[in-house]
Design a protein around this motif. Structure first.
Motif, PDB file in Angstrom:
ATOM      1  N   ALA A  12      26.449  -8.782  21.213  1.00 46.01           N
ATOM      2  CA  ALA A  12      27.535  -7.245  22.385  1.00 46.01           C
ATOM      3  C   ALA A  12      27.046  -8.023  23.453  1.00 46.01           C
ATOM      4  N   ALA A  13      26.171  -9.125  24.072  1.00 48.52           N
ATOM      5  CA  ALA A  13      26.111  -9.662  25.443  1.00 48.52           C
ATOM      6  C   ALA A  13      27.134 -10.248  26.127  1.00 48.52           C
ATOM      7  N   ASP A  14      27.939 -11.338  24.485  1.00 46.61           N
ATOM      8  CA  ASP A  14      28.816 -11.829  24.929  1.00 46.61           C
ATOM      9  C   ASP A  14      30.376 -10.874  25.856  1.00 46.61           C
ATOM     10  N   ASP A  15      30.278  -9.833  24.054  1.00 47.32           N
ATOM     11  CA  ASP A  15      30.834  -8.258  25.017  1.00 47.32           C
ATOM     12  C   ASP A  15      30.671  -7.453  26.737  1.00 47.32           C
ATOM     13  N   VAL A  16      29.628  -7.667  26.496  1.00 45.70           N
ATOM     14  CA  VAL A  16      29.274  -6.660  27.820  1.00 45.70           C
ATOM     15  C   VAL A  16      29.850  -8.000  29.182  1.00 45.70           C
ATOM     16  N   ARG A  17      30.100  -9.069  29.051  1.00 47.62           N
ATOM     17  CA  ARG A  17      29.911 -10.313  30.092  1.00 47.62           C
ATOM     18  C   ARG A  17      31.384 -10.825  30.403  1.00 47.62           C
ATOM     19  N   GLU A  18      31.696 -10.027  28.785  1.00 46.32           N
ATOM     20  CA  GLU A  18      33.466 -10.859  29.422  1.00 46.32           C
ATOM     21  C   GLU A  18      33.933  -8.943  29.956  1.00 46.32           C
ATOM     22  N   ALA A  19      33.414  -7.836  29.867  1.00 45.61           N
ATOM     23  CA  ALA A  19      33.892  -6.939  30.267  1.00 45.61           C
ATOM     24  C   ALA A  19      34.001  -6.872  32.001  1.00 45.61           C
ATOM     25  N   ILE A  20      32.525  -7.291  31.587  1.00 40.46           N
ATOM     26  CA  ILE A  20      32.334  -7.299  33.214  1.00 40.46           C
ATOM     27  C   ILE A  20      33.032  -8.862  34.447  1.00 40.46           C
ATOM     28  N   ALA A  21      33.494  -9.232  33.683  1.00 41.32           N
ATOM     29  CA  ALA A  21      34.450 -10.415  33.852  1.00 41.32           C
ATOM     30  C   ALA A  21      35.594  -9.927  34.716  1.00 41.32           C
ATOM     31  N   VAL A  22      36.167  -9.248  34.027  1.00 42.33           N
ATOM     32  CA  VAL A  22      37.860  -9.008  34.086  1.00 42.33           C
ATOM     33  C   VAL A  22      37.511  -7.602  34.745  1.00 42.33           C
TER      34      VAL A  22
END
Length: 77
Positions: free
Chosen positions: A3-13
């Motif tokens: 889930a942390a990776d998903d959040v990081r990806e959302a922030i990155a895009v």
């Protein structure tokens, strides 16, 4: 992917305001993952303390196990 990776990806895009609900949904998953890691670490430390045979370490192990239990039950704010 965690889930942390998903959040990081959302922030990155560059998540938009509409995506905030998606991020909020993952926040709870991230917290649950974090708590699980903390509980695992605390239990490991309690075992290490208990293995020494010292009375002081026995008391410390009990305190560590109580903290792990409180986190697991959600009793810690």
């Amino acid at each position: 992917m965690s889930a942390a990776d998903d959040v990081r990806e959302a922030i990155a895009v560059g998540c938009t305001r509409d995506d905030h609900d998606h991020v909020a949904d993952h926040r709870e998953e991230v917290r649950a993952e974090r708590d699980a890691e903390i509980i695992t670490w605390l239990i490991k430390k309690a075992r290490e303390y208990r293995s020494t045979g010292s009375r002081q370490h026995e008391l410390q192990a009990e305190a560590i196990e109580r903290m792990a239990s409180k986190i697991q039950r959600g009793a810690v704010r």
